[in-house]
Design a protein around this motif. Structure first.
Motif: not given
Length: 223
Positions: A65-79
């Motif tokens: 499978a291919m992966i895409v990481v879809c996390t992050g917000s102004p509170r934790d934008y380094a996730s």
């Protein structure tokens, strides 16, 4: 179709799933297997009809499978950067997703793992790095460079020749004057007008944007 896993099951991940459906409506491309999320309460549930399968570290179990990481917000934008480092997967395992309603010029480029949402425009010789989030209605004009893991929230506008360094976060509706630099892991507040360079790991906001405080950035292996 190519199997695809979305890491995360929050708002950005749900929006990305809808992007995948939009791509498939035009040309069947992706077999969306589901979400991976570290919240055990979500395992075995579904968000917007897409199953949450397991924790993030289980990505390696789907070696086709291919992966895409879809996390992050102004509170934790380094996730996203932390998760990609934690997974340790080769670059070719990451999918690049561009909504069919986005306009990407033939002289522009988008790196692996990046997500470009609907009604965005990359005009000429724009370079978008790896694992970048470009939300709806963003305009990137000639010769802009957006570094790896940066986030451009909805409605951001960059004039020509802007450099957004890795990991920076630009809030919704931010405007950046031509040839300015947004430093690595800086945070620009929503609706701000940037007329000067923004140093790394600082929070700037306002019209015109000014220094507010040092940024709180979680680097390292935390999740």
């Amino acid at each position: 179709m190519t199997p695809l896993l979305i890491v995360g099951a929050g708002g950005f991940a749900r929006e990305t799933a809808q992007l995948v459906h939009a791509v498939n409506d035009v040309s069947p491309t992706w077999e969306l297997l589901g979400h991976l999320d570290d919240d055990p309460a979500k395992h075995g549930t579904a968000v917007d009809g897409v199953p949450v399968l397991a924790g993030v570290d289980e990505a390696a179990a789907w070696d086709d499978a291919m992966i895409v990481v879809c996390t992050g917000s102004p509170r934790d934008y380094a996730s996203r950067a932390r998760i990609v480092a934690r997974l340790g997967l080769p670059p070719e395992r990451y999918a690049t997703l561009v909504h069919p309603g986005a306009h990407v010029s033939r002289t522009s480029s988008i790196g692996r793992g990046s997500v470009v949402m609907a009604q965005t425009v990359l005009t000429a010789a724009v370079s978008v790095g790896a694992h970048v989030t470009v939300m709806p209605h963003v305009t990137l004009t000639h010769d802009d460079v957006v570094g790896d893991f940066a986030t451009l929230a909805a409605g951001v506008r960059l004039a020509g020749g802007v450099l957004v360094e890795p990991g920076a976060y630009l809030g919704s509706g931010a405007l950046v004057r031509e040839t300015r630099t947004i430093g690595s892991y800086a945070l620009v507040g929503m609706g701000s007008v940037v007329t000067h360079d923004v140093p790394s790991e600082e929070v700037w906001a306002g019209v015109p944007a000014r220094f507010i405080r040092p940024a709180t950035v979680i680097h390292g292996a935390q999740t």
